[in-house]
Design a protein around this motif. Structure first.
Motif, PDB file in Angstrom:
ATOM      1  N   LEU A  28       0.902  -1.215   0.000  1.00  0.00           N
ATOM      2  CA  LEU A  28       0.058   0.145   0.044  1.00  0.00           C
ATOM      3  C   LEU A  28       1.036   1.284   0.021  1.00  0.00           C
ATOM      4  O   LEU A  28       0.599   2.076  -0.669  1.00  0.00           O
ATOM      5  CB  LEU A  28      -1.068   0.063   1.127  1.00  0.00           C
ATOM      6  CG  LEU A  28      -2.037  -1.220   1.186  1.00  0.00           C
ATOM      7  CD1 LEU A  28      -2.781  -1.115   2.424  1.00  0.00           C
ATOM      8  CD2 LEU A  28      -2.948  -1.075   0.025  1.00  0.00           C
ATOM      9  N   ILE A  29       1.947   0.987   0.753  1.00  0.00           N
ATOM     10  CA  ILE A  29       2.811   2.270   0.891  1.00  0.00           C
ATOM     11  C   ILE A  29       3.526   2.421  -0.480  1.00  0.00           C
ATOM     12  O   ILE A  29       3.744   3.597  -0.935  1.00  0.00           O
ATOM     13  CB  ILE A  29       3.822   2.246   2.094  1.00  0.00           C
ATOM     14  CG1 ILE A  29       3.150   2.367   3.267  1.00  0.00           C
ATOM     15  CG2 ILE A  29       5.116   3.269   1.774  1.00  0.00           C
ATOM     16  CD1 ILE A  29       3.939   1.775   4.476  1.00  0.00           C
ATOM     17  N   LEU A  32       0.976   4.330  -2.818  1.00  0.00           N
ATOM     18  CA  LEU A  32       0.997   5.647  -2.396  1.00  0.00           C
ATOM     19  C   LEU A  32       2.213   6.350  -3.073  1.00  0.00           C
ATOM     20  O   LEU A  32       1.994   7.584  -3.774  1.00  0.00           O
ATOM     21  CB  LEU A  32       0.978   5.797  -0.844  1.00  0.00           C
ATOM     22  CG  LEU A  32       1.300   7.273  -0.366  1.00  0.00           C
ATOM     23  CD1 LEU A  32      -0.101   8.033  -0.488  1.00  0.00           C
ATOM     24  CD2 LEU A  32       1.710   6.968   0.994  1.00  0.00           C
ATOM     25  N   SER A  35       1.991   6.930  -6.687  1.00  0.00           N
ATOM     26  CA  SER A  35       1.131   7.884  -7.173  1.00  0.00           C
ATOM     27  C   SER A  35       1.635   9.173  -6.817  1.00  0.00           C
ATOM     28  O   SER A  35       0.897  10.102  -7.508  1.00  0.00           O
ATOM     29  CB  SER A  35      -0.390   7.550  -6.298  1.00  0.00           C
ATOM     30  OG  SER A  35      -0.188   8.110  -5.002  1.00  0.00           O
ATOM     31  N   HIS A  36       2.339   9.328  -6.067  1.00  0.00           N
ATOM     32  CA  HIS A  36       3.293  10.720  -6.028  1.00  0.00           C
ATOM     33  C   HIS A  36       4.393  10.766  -6.877  1.00  0.00           C
ATOM     34  O   HIS A  36       5.289  11.709  -6.614  1.00  0.00           O
ATOM     35  CB  HIS A  36       3.435  11.037  -4.462  1.00  0.00           C
ATOM     36  CG  HIS A  36       2.364  11.460  -3.655  1.00  0.00           C
ATOM     37  ND1 HIS A  36       1.560  10.581  -3.068  1.00  0.00           N
ATOM     38  CD2 HIS A  36       2.154  12.524  -3.131  1.00  0.00           C
ATOM     39  CE1 HIS A  36       0.624  10.945  -2.448  1.00  0.00           C
ATOM     40  NE2 HIS A  36       0.943  12.397  -2.638  1.00  0.00           N
ATOM     41  N   ASP A 125       2.147   7.506  10.835  1.00  0.00           N
ATOM     42  CA  ASP A 125       1.095   7.528   9.893  1.00  0.00           C
ATOM     43  C   ASP A 125       1.621   7.425   8.358  1.00  0.00           C
ATOM     44  O   ASP A 125       2.479   8.583   8.186  1.00  0.00           O
ATOM     45  CB  ASP A 125       0.274   8.906   9.888  1.00  0.00           C
ATOM     46  CG  ASP A 125      -0.777   9.225   8.926  1.00  0.00           C
ATOM     47  OD1 ASP A 125      -0.930   8.255   8.129  1.00  0.00           O
ATOM     48  OD2 ASP A 125      -1.511  10.047   9.148  1.00  0.00           O
ATOM     49  N   PRO A 126       1.628   6.408   7.778  1.00  0.00           N
ATOM     50  CA  PRO A 126       2.113   6.274   6.382  1.00  0.00           C
ATOM     51  C   PRO A 126       1.918   7.320   5.491  1.00  0.00           C
ATOM     52  O   PRO A 126       2.506   7.770   4.607  1.00  0.00           O
ATOM     53  CB  PRO A 126       1.842   5.113   5.869  1.00  0.00           C
ATOM     54  CG  PRO A 126       0.645   4.546   6.765  1.00  0.00           C
ATOM     55  CD  PRO A 126       0.581   5.436   8.027  1.00  0.00           C
ATOM     56  N   SER A 127       0.501   7.965   5.616  1.00  0.00           N
ATOM     57  CA  SER A 127       0.202   9.092   4.673  1.00  0.00           C
ATOM     58  C   SER A 127       0.932  10.353   4.818  1.00  0.00           C
ATOM     59  O   SER A 127       1.235  11.047   3.751  1.00  0.00           O
ATOM     60  CB  SER A 127      -1.065   9.537   4.784  1.00  0.00           C
ATOM     61  OG  SER A 127      -1.282  10.176   6.242  1.00  0.00           O
ATOM     62  N   THR A 128       2.116  10.406   5.840  1.00  0.00           N
ATOM     63  CA  THR A 128       2.917  11.481   6.027  1.00  0.00           C
ATOM     64  C   THR A 128       4.161  11.187   5.142  1.00  0.00           C
ATOM     65  O   THR A 128       4.994  12.175   5.205  1.00  0.00           O
ATOM     66  CB  THR A 128       3.136  11.870   7.399  1.00  0.00           C
ATOM     67  OG1 THR A 128       3.899  10.666   7.954  1.00  0.00           O
ATOM     68  CG2 THR A 128       1.658  12.149   8.197  1.00  0.00           C
ATOM     69  N   THR A 131       5.077  13.925   2.620  1.00  0.00           N
ATOM     70  CA  THR A 131       5.526  15.318   3.078  1.00  0.00           C
ATOM     71  C   THR A 131       6.964  15.221   3.672  1.00  0.00           C
ATOM     72  O   THR A 131       7.674  16.202   3.509  1.00  0.00           O
ATOM     73  CB  THR A 131       4.465  15.521   3.950  1.00  0.00           C
ATOM     74  OG1 THR A 131       3.124  15.620   3.295  1.00  0.00           O
ATOM     75  CG2 THR A 131       4.823  16.995   4.703  1.00  0.00           C
ATOM     76  N   ARG A 161      -4.948   5.736  15.954  1.00  0.00           N
ATOM     77  CA  ARG A 161      -4.579   5.152  14.785  1.00  0.00           C
ATOM     78  C   ARG A 161      -5.693   4.666  13.973  1.00  0.00           C
ATOM     79  O   ARG A 161      -6.596   4.090  14.338  1.00  0.00           O
ATOM     80  CB  ARG A 161      -3.574   3.852  14.947  1.00  0.00           C
ATOM     81  CG  ARG A 161      -2.500   4.537  15.739  1.00  0.00           C
ATOM     82  CD  ARG A 161      -1.504   3.442  16.188  1.00  0.00           C
ATOM     83  NE  ARG A 161      -0.497   4.273  17.193  1.00  0.00           N
ATOM     84  CZ  ARG A 161       0.721   3.733  17.353  1.00  0.00           C
ATOM     85  NH1 ARG A 161       1.053   2.765  16.947  1.00  0.00           N
ATOM     86  NH2 ARG A 161       1.425   4.243  17.909  1.00  0.00           N
TER      87      ARG A 161
END
Length: 161
Positions: A28-29, A32, A35-36, A125-128, A131, A161
């Motif tokens: 998943l990472i 992500l 996609s960036h 948080d992997p969404s960070t 950034t 979480r």
């Protein structure tokens, strides 16, 4: 490893710690990051520090190594990290995330032990990740002086979480 490597794109190395075979979050990472616009060299599960060093020889342009752990044994799995950094085999930032403790509750001493090994950043948080990578790229030598947190934890330890 995927074969969609594109020259000119930013590159990161992604892996799961040596004693850990949990790869769902890893994939998943990778998705992500792709996609960036990143090239992701995904070493997969059970990756040793030696494997990371070998990957950095093959992809020296990698701007970071991302290590995931779900079984809580990242500290033991990264025991060879100080030696690898000392000899210059790992010169880019090492970012660790996932379940970093086998204890029921988070234990900040586990974070301190990882930083003592040479881990540069711990993410909850992997969404960070994108950034953080952007911030690291904008700083000489990955220095995040003034970046919130010391040690540099990306969000509060008690964050949901």
């Amino acid at each position: 490893m995927r074969s969609d490597y594109r020259p000119g794109r930013r590159t990161v190395i992604l892996c799961v710690a040596a004693s850990d075979s949990h790869v769902v979050a890893n994939h998943l990472i990778a998705h992500l990051l792709r996609s960036h616009g990143f090239n992701v060299v995904n070493l997969g599960a059970c990756t040793t520090v030696s494997d990371i060093c070998d990957a950095l020889l093959r992809w020296p342009e990698a701007e970071a190594v991302l290590v995931g752990s779900l079984n809580g044994h990242a500290r033991q799995d990264l025991a060879d990290l100080p030696e690898a950094k000392d000899r210059g085999a790992i010169t880019c930032p090492v970012i660790v995330g996932g379940n970093l403790s086998v204890a029921v509750a988070d234990d900040i001493s586990k974070d301190a032990a990882l930083y003592a090994l040479g881990v540069d950043h711990i993410l909850r948080d992997p969404s960070t990740i994108p950034t953080l990578l952007d911030r690291l790229r904008g700083q000489p030598d990955g220095d995040l002086t003034g970046f919130s947190g010391s040690p540099p934890i990306e969000e509060p330890v008690d964050a949901p979480r």
